[in-house]
Design a protein around this motif. Structure first.
Motif, PDB file in Angstrom:
ATOM      1  N   GLU A   1       1.878   6.320  -2.732  1.00 27.24           N
ATOM      2  CA  GLU A   1       3.261   6.287  -3.207  1.00 27.24           C
ATOM      3  C   GLU A   1       4.184   5.678  -2.151  1.00 27.24           C
ATOM      4  O   GLU A   1       5.001   4.814  -2.434  1.00 27.24           O
ATOM      5  CB  GLU A   1       3.718   7.711  -3.566  1.00 27.24           C
ATOM      6  CG  GLU A   1       2.868   8.395  -4.638  1.00 27.24           C
ATOM      7  CD  GLU A   1       2.941   7.662  -5.962  1.00 27.24           C
ATOM      8  OE1 GLU A   1       3.987   7.029  -6.252  1.00 27.24           O
ATOM      9  OE2 GLU A   1       1.954   7.715  -6.729  1.00 27.24           O
ATOM     10  N   THR A   2       4.060   6.163  -0.904  1.00 22.06           N
ATOM     11  CA  THR A   2       4.965   5.700   0.164  1.00 22.06           C
ATOM     12  C   THR A   2       4.385   4.541   0.967  1.00 22.06           C
ATOM     13  O   THR A   2       5.084   3.915   1.759  1.00 22.06           O
ATOM     14  CB  THR A   2       5.251   6.861   1.133  1.00 22.06           C
ATOM     15  OG1 THR A   2       4.020   7.254   1.773  1.00 22.06           O
ATOM     16  CG2 THR A   2       5.845   8.050   0.394  1.00 22.06           C
ATOM     17  N   ARG A   3       3.045   4.269   0.780  1.00 27.39           N
ATOM     18  CA  ARG A   3       2.314   3.246   1.522  1.00 27.39           C
ATOM     19  C   ARG A   3       2.273   3.558   3.026  1.00 27.39           C
ATOM     20  O   ARG A   3       2.066   2.686   3.850  1.00 27.39           O
ATOM     21  CB  ARG A   3       2.883   1.849   1.279  1.00 27.39           C
ATOM     22  CG  ARG A   3       2.898   1.408  -0.171  1.00 27.39           C
ATOM     23  CD  ARG A   3       3.076  -0.095  -0.304  1.00 27.39           C
ATOM     24  NE  ARG A   3       4.345  -0.546   0.234  1.00 27.39           N
ATOM     25  CZ  ARG A   3       5.475  -0.610  -0.479  1.00 27.39           C
ATOM     26  NH1 ARG A   3       5.476  -0.203  -1.754  1.00 27.39           N
ATOM     27  NH2 ARG A   3       6.597  -1.074   0.061  1.00 27.39           N
TER      28      ARG A   3
ATOM     29  N   VAL B   1       0.791   7.481  12.414  1.00 25.69           N
ATOM     30  CA  VAL B   1       1.239   8.290  11.270  1.00 25.69           C
ATOM     31  C   VAL B   1       2.695   7.949  10.928  1.00 25.69           C
ATOM     32  O   VAL B   1       3.556   7.839  11.791  1.00 25.69           O
ATOM     33  CB  VAL B   1       1.100   9.794  11.579  1.00 25.69           C
ATOM     34  CG1 VAL B   1       1.723  10.637  10.457  1.00 25.69           C
ATOM     35  CG2 VAL B   1      -0.362  10.167  11.763  1.00 25.69           C
ATOM     36  N   GLY B   2       2.927   7.758   9.616  1.00 23.13           N
ATOM     37  CA  GLY B   2       4.260   7.433   9.126  1.00 23.13           C
ATOM     38  C   GLY B   2       4.532   5.928   9.093  1.00 23.13           C
ATOM     39  O   GLY B   2       5.554   5.502   8.551  1.00 23.13           O
ATOM     40  N   LYS B   3       3.637   5.116   9.647  1.00 26.91           N
ATOM     41  CA  LYS B   3       3.829   3.661   9.630  1.00 26.91           C
ATOM     42  C   LYS B   3       3.186   3.054   8.381  1.00 26.91           C
ATOM     43  O   LYS B   3       2.209   3.589   7.840  1.00 26.91           O
ATOM     44  CB  LYS B   3       3.182   3.026  10.878  1.00 26.91           C
ATOM     45  CG  LYS B   3       3.778   3.506  12.202  1.00 26.91           C
ATOM     46  CD  LYS B   3       5.136   2.890  12.429  1.00 26.91           C
ATOM     47  CE  LYS B   3       5.716   3.354  13.768  1.00 26.91           C
ATOM     48  NZ  LYS B   3       4.949   2.871  14.908  1.00 26.91           N
ATOM     49  N   GLU B   4       3.752   1.925   7.951  1.00 23.07           N
ATOM     50  CA  GLU B   4       3.101   1.143   6.884  1.00 23.07           C
ATOM     51  C   GLU B   4       2.099   0.179   7.515  1.00 23.07           C
ATOM     52  O   GLU B   4       2.174  -0.126   8.719  1.00 23.07           O
ATOM     53  CB  GLU B   4       4.138   0.389   6.059  1.00 23.07           C
ATOM     54  CG  GLU B   4       5.005   1.305   5.200  1.00 23.07           C
ATOM     55  CD  GLU B   4       5.728   0.546   4.102  1.00 23.07           C
ATOM     56  OE1 GLU B   4       5.081  -0.342   3.481  1.00 23.07           O
ATOM     57  OE2 GLU B   4       6.908   0.852   3.851  1.00 23.07           O
ATOM     58  N   LEU B   5       1.188  -0.331   6.698  1.00 23.44           N
ATOM     59  CA  LEU B   5       0.105  -1.156   7.219  1.00 23.44           C
ATOM     60  C   LEU B   5       0.620  -2.439   7.869  1.00 23.44           C
ATOM     61  O   LEU B   5       0.073  -2.888   8.882  1.00 23.44           O
ATOM     62  CB  LEU B   5      -0.890  -1.498   6.099  1.00 23.44           C
ATOM     63  CG  LEU B   5      -1.652  -0.300   5.514  1.00 23.44           C
ATOM     64  CD1 LEU B   5      -2.575  -0.757   4.390  1.00 23.44           C
ATOM     65  CD2 LEU B   5      -2.441   0.437   6.582  1.00 23.44           C
ATOM     66  N   PHE B   6       1.676  -3.043   7.314  1.00 24.29           N
ATOM     67  CA  PHE B   6       2.188  -4.277   7.918  1.00 24.29           C
ATOM     68  C   PHE B   6       2.828  -4.007   9.276  1.00 24.29           C
ATOM     69  O   PHE B   6       2.916  -4.889  10.124  1.00 24.29           O
ATOM     70  CB  PHE B   6       3.166  -4.999   6.970  1.00 24.29           C
ATOM     71  CG  PHE B   6       4.507  -4.347   6.836  1.00 24.29           C
ATOM     72  CD1 PHE B   6       5.545  -4.673   7.713  1.00 24.29           C
ATOM     73  CD2 PHE B   6       4.761  -3.414   5.839  1.00 24.29           C
ATOM     74  CE1 PHE B   6       6.790  -4.092   7.573  1.00 24.29           C
ATOM     75  CE2 PHE B   6       6.005  -2.825   5.708  1.00 24.29           C
ATOM     76  CZ  PHE B   6       7.028  -3.158   6.573  1.00 24.29           C
TER      77      PHE B   6
ATOM     78  N   GLU C   1       6.269  -6.944   4.636  1.00 26.09           N
ATOM     79  CA  GLU C   1       6.476  -5.986   3.566  1.00 26.09           C
ATOM     80  C   GLU C   1       6.125  -6.572   2.208  1.00 26.09           C
ATOM     81  O   GLU C   1       5.560  -5.893   1.345  1.00 26.09           O
ATOM     82  CB  GLU C   1       7.927  -5.484   3.575  1.00 26.09           C
ATOM     83  CG  GLU C   1       8.159  -4.327   2.596  1.00 26.09           C
ATOM     84  CD  GLU C   1       9.530  -3.692   2.738  1.00 26.09           C
ATOM     85  OE1 GLU C   1       9.782  -2.710   2.018  1.00 26.09           O
ATOM     86  OE2 GLU C   1      10.327  -4.178   3.564  1.00 26.09           O
ATOM     87  N   ALA C   2       6.456  -7.856   2.012  1.00 26.80           N
ATOM     88  CA  ALA C   2       6.128  -8.498   0.733  1.00 26.80           C
ATOM     89  C   ALA C   2       4.616  -8.529   0.525  1.00 26.80           C
ATOM     90  O   ALA C   2       4.106  -8.266  -0.577  1.00 26.80           O
ATOM     91  CB  ALA C   2       6.705  -9.908   0.695  1.00 26.80           C
ATOM     92  N   ALA C   3       3.882  -8.848   1.573  1.00 23.48           N
ATOM     93  CA  ALA C   3       2.425  -8.866   1.481  1.00 23.48           C
ATOM     94  C   ALA C   3       1.894  -7.465   1.226  1.00 23.48           C
ATOM     95  O   ALA C   3       0.909  -7.271   0.502  1.00 23.48           O
ATOM     96  CB  ALA C   3       1.828  -9.439   2.766  1.00 23.48           C
ATOM     97  N   SER C   4       2.555  -6.466   1.814  1.00 22.77           N
ATOM     98  CA  SER C   4       2.147  -5.074   1.609  1.00 22.77           C
ATOM     99  C   SER C   4       2.330  -4.679   0.152  1.00 22.77           C
ATOM    100  O   SER C   4       1.452  -4.065  -0.459  1.00 22.77           O
ATOM    101  CB  SER C   4       2.952  -4.162   2.534  1.00 22.77           C
ATOM    102  OG  SER C   4       2.617  -2.806   2.309  1.00 22.77           O
TER     103      SER C   4
END
Length: 396
Positions: free
Chosen positions: A30-32, A53-58, A66-69
């Motif tokens: 949900e939050t990625r 922890v708490g970071k997005e993959l990008f 973020e667009a790629a994510s």
């Protein structure tokens, strides 16, 4: 009981998670955002648990931005699986490593989670690059070698052409003064023999004989040069008619040597040049009649069809034979194995080979000393198309 089994399963999962030799991330779909990370990935990249922890993959470099994510997670939601390679991931100490990134969606207790596996493929990518570079280098070297071979071949052909042109010119120009010398030597013997002693007459005969030998040599050189230089066209040539002409040309030699010739039919039609083919076969038959011991020559001539529509013509004799170590040498210019016992210039078989090369054919011999010889030539079988459209052969 169920709770105890579930607890045991979770413990096994945790042990596998922490002992794995691949990096593992658990992500909230949900939050990625990353909600868990195993020790291997923390050690590999040099980041602490809190830095994941708490970071997005990008944000940690596994996706471009973020667009790629967003695009990756849409695909993941639709298919349940994504895989990326060639991701240049940076470690905390600044090293750049290549990783393979695979994500799957799982259900854990009715809740969806994303597991991301991160594998270090830096060594593999280096090996692949080294292999690619080596293959590229080999390809470049092969291309350079092929170009060099083409250049050297062209230069060699030009040199051979110049040499053969020079030989033709010299052979042609030498015949005139040679014939003059021969004519005067003959006149000296015929008209002034009375004024010469026996030794003088011998000298005049020696001059005449030497001039005749030299004239034969120059004639053969001219034939060799003409075959090399003339532009020819290949067409359908009936071997039967060529063989009649060959036997007629050698009739005197056959009669004088009391030879027996076995001319075996049928004869096919081949792709050749009639004049050159006739010259090749005359030379082979002449050799068969010449290089014999005390018994009368016996020569068998026949043809056979071989694979790929190749016609092989055989000329077999009962002569003195040729040792295997000389099989290649005899086709070279001025190579004579018997300089005293048999007359000749050492050019006849060189003419045979050159003629076969001009007709896109081959020549060879099977022989041992004292047991006769079997010479063969090979040419393509003529088809209906060749009869209508002869193939033009360029000068070599």
């Amino acid at each position: 009981m169920i709770s105890a089994a579930l607890s045991s399963s979770e413990l096994r999962y945790r042990r596998l998670f922490e002992a794995a030799h691949d990096g593992i991330l658990i992500v909230n779909p949900e939050t990625r955002q990353i909600i868990d990370v195993n020790p291997f990935l923390m050690n590999f990249l040099g980041y602490s648990y809190d830095e994941f922890v708490g970071k997005e993959l990008f944000e940690i470099g596994l996706l471009k931005d973020e667009a790629a994510s967003q695009a990756a997670f849409r695909e993941l939601q639709a298919t349940g699986y994504i895989r990326y390679e060639d991701l240049p991931l940076k470690t905390k100490d600044g090293r750049c490593v290549d990783v393979e990134f695979v994500s799957n969606i799982y259900n854990e207790g009715g809740q969806k989670v994303i597991q991301c596996n991160v594998r270090d493929i830096t060594a593999r990518k280096k090996s692949e690059k080294a292999l690619h570079d080596a293959q590229k280098k080999i390809s470049q070297n092969a291309a350079e070698l092929a170009a060099t071979v083409r250049l050297r071949t062209a230069e060699l052909r030009r040199s051979n052409m110049q040499l053969e042109t020079f030989v033709y010119s010299i052979a042609h120009d030498l015949r005139a003064p040679l014939r003059t010398m021969q004519g005067f030597a003959q006149l000296l013997v015929q008209k002034h023999a009375a004024g010469l002693d026996e030794q003088g007459r011998d000298y005049a005969r020696f001059i005449d004989t030497a001039a005749q030998t030299m004239d034969c040599l120059l004639t053969d050189l001219l034939e060799f040069s003409q075959i090399s230089q003339q532009e020819i066209e290949l067409g359908a040539v009936p071997l039967e008619s060529v063989m009649r002409e060959v036997l007629f040309s050698c009739e005197k030699m056959i009669r004088e040597s009391r030879a027996r010739i076995e001319n075996i039919s049928p004869w096919p039609v081949v792709l050749a040049h009639a004049t050159i083919l006739r010259q090749v076969l005359v030379n082979l038959l002449s050799n068969a009649l010449k290089f014999v011991s005390s018994e009368a020559p016996f020569v068998r001539i026949w043809s056979e069809e071989r694979p790929d529509e190749i016609i092989r013509v055989w000329v077999e004799d009962n002569g003195i034979g040729i040792s295997p170590e000389f099989h290649e040498r005899i086709f070279q210019v001025f190579q004579r194995l018997h300089t005293k016992e048999y007359a000749g210039t050492g050019i006849g078989l060189a003419i045979v080979r050159k003629g076969m090369e001009r007709m896109n054919g081959r020549v060879g011999v099977i022989s041992t000393s004292g047991k006769g010889s079997r010479f063969w030539i090979e040419l393509s079988k003529a088809s209906d198309a060749t009869i209508d459209l002869p193939a033009k052969v360029q000068m070599t």
